[in-house]
Design a protein around this motif. Structure first.
Motif, PDB file in Angstrom:
ATOM      1  N   UNK A   1     -26.004 -22.780   3.797  1.00 56.83           N
ATOM      2  CA  UNK A   1     -24.962 -21.961   3.177  1.00 56.83           C
ATOM      3  C   UNK A   1     -24.697 -20.738   4.054  1.00 56.83           C
ATOM      4  N   UNK A   2     -23.447 -20.284   4.054  1.00 58.82           N
ATOM      5  CA  UNK A   2     -23.044 -19.121   4.848  1.00 58.82           C
ATOM      6  C   UNK A   2     -22.309 -18.141   3.939  1.00 58.82           C
ATOM      7  N   UNK A   3     -22.673 -16.863   4.049  1.00 64.10           N
ATOM      8  CA  UNK A   3     -21.938 -15.768   3.403  1.00 64.10           C
ATOM      9  C   UNK A   3     -21.426 -14.877   4.513  1.00 64.10           C
ATOM     10  N   UNK A   4     -20.129 -14.680   4.570  1.00 60.28           N
ATOM     11  CA  UNK A   4     -19.531 -13.847   5.608  1.00 60.28           C
ATOM     12  C   UNK A   4     -19.179 -12.480   5.026  1.00 60.28           C
ATOM     13  N   UNK A   5     -19.542 -11.427   5.754  1.00 58.85           N
ATOM     14  CA  UNK A   5     -19.222 -10.049   5.353  1.00 58.85           C
ATOM     15  C   UNK A   5     -18.137  -9.449   6.246  1.00 58.85           C
ATOM     16  N   UNK A   6     -18.028  -9.934   7.470  1.00 59.71           N
ATOM     17  CA  UNK A   6     -16.996  -9.465   8.401  1.00 59.71           C
ATOM     18  C   UNK A   6     -16.817 -10.542   9.449  1.00 59.71           C
ATOM     19  N   UNK A   7     -15.588 -10.710   9.900  1.00 61.13           N
ATOM     20  CA  UNK A   7     -15.382 -11.621  11.020  1.00 61.13           C
ATOM     21  C   UNK A   7     -14.469 -10.947  12.025  1.00 61.13           C
ATOM     22  N   UNK A   8     -14.610 -11.354  13.252  1.00 53.04           N
ATOM     23  CA  UNK A   8     -13.917 -10.659  14.337  1.00 53.04           C
ATOM     24  C   UNK A   8     -12.414 -10.916  14.362  1.00 53.04           C
ATOM     25  N   UNK A   9     -11.912 -11.695  13.410  1.00 54.06           N
ATOM     26  CA  UNK A   9     -10.468 -11.912  13.314  1.00 54.06           C
ATOM     27  C   UNK A   9      -9.784 -10.817  12.495  1.00 54.06           C
ATOM     28  N   UNK A  10     -10.561  -9.867  11.981  1.00 47.08           N
ATOM     29  CA  UNK A  10      -9.992  -8.746  11.239  1.00 47.08           C
ATOM     30  C   UNK A  10      -8.935  -8.061  12.105  1.00 47.08           C
ATOM     31  N   UNK A  11      -7.839  -7.677  11.499  1.00 47.99           N
ATOM     32  CA  UNK A  11      -6.737  -7.059  12.234  1.00 47.99           C
ATOM     33  C   UNK A  11      -7.155  -5.788  12.975  1.00 47.99           C
TER      34      UNK A  11
END
Length: 177
Positions: free
Chosen positions: A111-121
């Motif tokens: 399972x994966x929980x994402x808090x931030x990804x580098x595709x953020x504007x």
């Protein structure tokens, strides 16, 4: 000296503060226990705070807290990122609760929980949690940027290297593992 990232594990007493100047890199906090506030908003246990580059602010522990804090040594936002450089203005603070911004996988397997990804504007930082309920080999892969993997529980085996709970490994960008 050529590694772009740092990681700091800390315990902060109630009322303790971390102050950000006007110039700094994208940085992330994960709250293992306790609670942090920033600009009147609360980040609970198992939540995360993303302070985008060049946002002056102060993060305060409202309870004794155990945290992980990540960032880049270079305060300049990356310009050669696959999504390009983030815009120079409009940077902000993200408070992400324990559910993350999205989750995928199966808790009975991976399972994966994402808090931030580098595709953020407006930022270029990634922070996510991967859990596995049983031993499983991952597929060899690489990332375009440096990476820190912090083991919160259990064991990660990478060839002959064993990463135990409470320790981290650093993998430079472009290195297949």
């Amino acid at each position: 000296p050529d590694y772009a990232l740092w990681l700091c594990l800390s315990e902060i007493d109630e009322g303790g503060e971390i102050t950000f100047p006007e110039q700094h890199s994208d940085q992330a906090f994960y709250v293992f226990s306790g609670e942090l506030t920033v600009e009147g908003r609360v980040c609970p246990e198992q939540g995360a705070i993303i302070v985008e580059s060049d946002v002056p602010t102060t993060v305060t522990a409202t309870k004794r807290s155990r945290i992980a804090h990540w960032g880049s040594w270079d305060p300049a936002a990356p310009i050669d990122h696959m999504h390009g450089a983030p815009p120079a203005d409009g940077h902000r603070i993200h408070i992400v609760g324990p559910s993350g911004i999205f989750a995928s996988g199966e808790p009975a397997d991976v399972a994966v929980r994402s808090f931030a990804n580098s595709a953020c504007e407006t930022c270029r930082i990634s922070l996510f949690e991967v859990t596995r309920s049983k031993k499983r080999a991952g597929r060899p892969h690489s990332h375009s940027a440096d990476e820190i993997i912090f083991c919160t529980s259990g064991l990660i085996e990478l060839g002959a290297v064993k990463v135990t709970a409470g320790t981290a490994m650093c993998i430079p960008g472009g290195v297949r593992y």
